[in-house]
Design an enzyme around this catalytic site. Structure first.
Site, PDB file in Angstrom:
ATOM      1  N   LYS A  88     -33.049   3.473  35.272  1.00  0.00           N
ATOM      2  CA  LYS A  88     -32.226   4.542  35.661  1.00  0.00           C
ATOM      3  C   LYS A  88     -30.724   3.857  36.381  1.00  0.00           C
ATOM      4  O   LYS A  88     -30.811   2.952  37.382  1.00  0.00           O
ATOM      5  CB  LYS A  88     -32.848   5.132  36.900  1.00  0.00           C
TER       6      LYS A  88
HETATM    7  O1  G3P Z   1     -34.179  13.195  40.693  1.00  0.00           O
HETATM    8  C1  G3P Z   1     -33.132  13.366  41.780  1.00  0.00           C
HETATM    9  C2  G3P Z   1     -33.855  13.991  43.050  1.00  0.00           C
HETATM   10  O2  G3P Z   1     -34.650  12.998  43.599  1.00  0.00           O
HETATM   11  C3  G3P Z   1     -32.791  14.471  43.811  1.00  0.00           C
HETATM   12  O3  G3P Z   1     -33.683  15.617  44.404  1.00  0.00           O
HETATM   13  O4  G3P Z   1     -33.882  17.124  46.013  1.00  0.00           O
HETATM   14  O5  G3P Z   1     -32.908  14.827  46.805  1.00  0.00           O
HETATM   15  O6  G3P Z   1     -31.531  16.687  45.570  1.00  0.00           O
HETATM   16  P1  G3P Z   1     -33.085  16.151  45.872  1.00  0.00           P
END
Ligand code: G3P
Length: 219
Positions: A88
């Site tokens: 990643k």
């Molecule tokens: O895969 C990306 C993700 O971890 C972000 O999620 O909910 O932290 O915006 P969030």
């Protein structure tokens, strides 16, 4: 549509795997830190444990370096852990260079922190295996995250890019449904969001009635 789980929690990953619908795992430094994992060896060990649970499923492991050489060094080390590891890489200038480098070497990549269709196009041109547009975080700033999935989908279709759209920052079931309608290849989210797809009040009341009627049939 593939379902990835967005966590570094081994118990949650095992639970999702046991459900039988898990296609992979995405992690990021915030999710790894949440599990209290410290030190390089423990981080690599933790990724191996994740790979062991998900079998053939893809496991995204993020580089921390932000310079080309550092990303290449870390990415090669991560890719060595297991053949299912996807490196990643953040959407920055050196990240694009690193994606091209990895792509030429046959190492799969997931370009993360995508917030515009231009960024997705650039990552796809560099040979990213996946792009991760963050749907929920765009919604958080009053911008339509689902619209971005639609734009990227149109662009990738126009030019037959093989790069898969990995809808990330998925926060609720309608995000999954909308992404599926638009043909996103993957949705990554917490297990709770996958499980919320189960729910419908008519299923609950219907089952309750079936079971109570069955009681009447018992001798
Ligand atoms: O895969 C990306 C993700 O971890 C972000 O999620 O909910 O932290 O915006 P969030």
């Amino acid at each position: 549509m593939k379902f990835f789980i967005d966590t570094a929690n081994l118990q949650e990953i095992q639970e999702a795997y046991d459900l039988g619908v898990l296609d992979g795992v995405t992690t990021n430094p915030s999710l790894m830190a949440k599990e209290g994992i410290k030190g390089k060896n423990n981080i690599l060990k933790h990724y191996r444990s994740i790979c062991d649970i998900v079998g053939d499923g893809d496991v995204s492991a993020e580089v921390i370096a932000t310079d080309f050489e550092g990303m290449v060094r870390e990415g090669e080390e991560l890719a060595d852990i297991h053949e299912t590891i996807v490196v990643k890489v953040p959407m920055i200038r050196d990240g694009v260079k690193a994606i091209k480098y990895f792509s030429d070497k046959g190492i799969r990549t997931n370009c993360t922190l995508i917030f515009s269709s231009g960024q997705a196009l650039l990552a796809a041109k560099a040979g990213a295996s996946f792009v991760s547009p963050f749907v929920g975080r765009l919604d958080d700033i009053s911008t339509d995250g689902i619209e971005l999935i639609s734009q990227i989908s149109d662009i990738f279709t126009n030019y037959d890019f093989e790069t898969e759209i990995l809808a990330a920052s998925i926060r609720h079931p309608m995000h999954i449904i909308k992404c599926a309608e638009l043909g996103a290849d993957v949705a990554t989210c917490p297990l709770s969001v996958i499980l919320s797809l189960l729910n419908h009040p008519l299923t609950d009341s219907g089952l309750k009635k079936f079971l109570s009627d069955y009681e009447k049939m018992k001798g």
